[in-house]
Design an enzyme around this catalytic site. Sequence first.
Site, short mmCIF file in Angstrom:
data_model
loop_
_atom_site.label_atom_id
_atom_site.label_comp_id
_atom_site.label_asym_id
_atom_site.label_seq_id
_atom_site.Cartn_x
_atom_site.Cartn_y
_atom_site.Cartn_z
N TRP A 101 25.94 41.99 42.15
CA TRP A 101 25.37 42.64 43.34
C TRP A 101 26.25 42.41 44.57
O TRP A 101 26.38 43.29 45.42
CB TRP A 101 23.94 42.17 43.59
CG TRP A 101 23.02 42.54 42.46
CD1 TRP A 101 22.32 41.67 41.66
CD2 TRP A 101 22.71 43.86 41.99
NE1 TRP A 101 21.60 42.37 40.73
CE2 TRP A 101 21.81 43.71 40.90
CE3 TRP A 101 23.11 45.15 42.37
CZ2 TRP A 101 21.31 44.81 40.20
CZ3 TRP A 101 22.61 46.24 41.67
CH2 TRP A 101 21.72 46.06 40.60
N ASP A 171 21.82 39.34 51.31
CA ASP A 171 20.94 40.02 50.36
C ASP A 171 20.09 38.94 49.70
O ASP A 171 20.62 38.09 48.98
CB ASP A 171 21.81 40.76 49.32
CG ASP A 171 21.01 41.38 48.18
OD1 ASP A 171 19.77 41.21 48.15
OD2 ASP A 171 21.63 42.04 47.32
N LYS A 195 11.68 42.51 43.25
CA LYS A 195 11.95 41.28 42.51
C LYS A 195 10.83 40.26 42.78
O LYS A 195 10.11 39.89 41.88
CB LYS A 195 13.30 40.69 42.92
CG LYS A 195 14.47 41.67 42.83
CD LYS A 195 14.92 41.92 41.41
CE LYS A 195 15.71 43.19 41.23
NZ LYS A 195 17.05 43.19 41.79
C1 LIG Z 1 18.17 44.09 41.93
C2 LIG Z 1 19.11 43.69 42.98
C3 LIG Z 1 19.80 44.65 43.75
C4 LIG Z 1 19.66 46.14 43.53
O1 LIG Z 1 18.41 46.54 43.94
P1 LIG Z 1 18.00 48.10 43.97
O2 LIG Z 1 16.78 48.06 44.83
O3 LIG Z 1 17.74 48.50 42.56
O4 LIG Z 1 19.10 48.86 44.58
C5 LIG Z 1 20.63 44.19 44.76
N1 LIG Z 1 20.79 42.89 44.99
C6 LIG Z 1 20.16 41.94 44.27
C7 LIG Z 1 20.37 40.50 44.58
C8 LIG Z 1 19.30 42.31 43.25
O5 LIG Z 1 18.68 41.39 42.52
#
Ligand SMILES: *Cc1c(COP(=O)(O)O)cnc(C)c1O
Length: 364
Positions: A101, A171, A195
């Site tokens: 990511w 993030d 998540k």
């Molecule tokens: C799942 C995830 C993403 C991507 O998320 P989307 O909402 O599907 O774009 C980005 N960063 C992290 C840390 C993730 O776990």
Amino acid sequence: MKRVYNFSAGPAVLPEEVLKEAADEMMDYKGSGMSVMEMSHRSKVYDNIIKEAEADLRELMNIPDNYKVLFLQGGASQFFAEVPMNMMKNKKAGYIVTGQWAKKAYQEAKIFGEAVELASSADKTFSYIPDCSDLAITDDMDYVYICENNTIYGTKYKELPNTKGKDLVADVSSCFLSEPVDVSKYAVIYGGVQKNVGPAGCVIAIIREDLITDEVLPGTPTMLKWKVQADADSLYNTPPCYTIYICGKVFKWLKKMGGLEAMKKLNEKKAAILYDYLDESKLFKGTVEKESRSLMNVPFVTGNEELDAKFVKEAKEAGFENLKGHRTVGGMRASIYNAMPIEGVEALVKFMKEFESKNLKENA
Ligand SMILES: *Cc1c(COP(=O)(O)O)cnc(C)c1O
């Protein structure tokens, strides 16, 4: 009705209490005569839902007044582009690449300017967080970017990087609300909610006010300008109404659970049950360096692909779902987010012990 223990990395387990409440309110939300799915996002009743969700989140995370909370769409993946579009005034930023990511965000930033890889843990399959105490951060960088918890590889920063005074963007998709954070240490904290917070469809971004300006890169679409979203209180267009409503319920559930301090204790306790077993097991082992272990995503292997597959299959039959590792790394991964009860982790470890004793004997 049968519920499984769901170890999915995302979309992931939600608190049963929240699901039950949502079910109770499905046909008639608080006397409105309709479901939250059916109501106007401009109605008074919905306005209360989104305002209350924001207020509860601010209380939970102790968000300072000079930060805006935005409820956005497009997933964390779209936000990878929003960061440079809204922040790359000098067209240069530093990225710490600790997994897939982080790498995707880094690659996205390259579309808009010079993205510099400040550190990486690719040399050891992203199984650790690199030393970030003295990075080659230059004065002309607009920000430093991290992925704080690496969902796929199961690592987490235990200490934030030394950004040498530069704005930090993080993030936190897979560690959102898993423990207290000092928001003032960040310029931007954001994550997809699917998540650790709610259903898919929404990104929550907590952004320091001075970063929300009309000065964005040329060509930035209206919807992706933070200023537009902030001025409209996240109601510039139709937001993901139902997702925000469920997130609001999760915030209330977290407050009832004792807030983020209590969640941290509980998450540490849950993770320790699994890690302690992995450390003593003769069959299973964790793949992450101890100092970098995530409390949320726990990858592990047997060292034998066939045995891994057998474990995933038998675990599924026993009611433990989604334990297969990410398709890029193999093995297993147990995601033990806030809503995974401690009983689920205990039951998983019990099952792993039984599997170990059976399969060690057979292999001997
Ligand atoms: C799942 C995830 C993403 C991507 O998320 P989307 O909402 O599907 O774009 C980005 N960063 C992290 C840390 C993730 O776990």
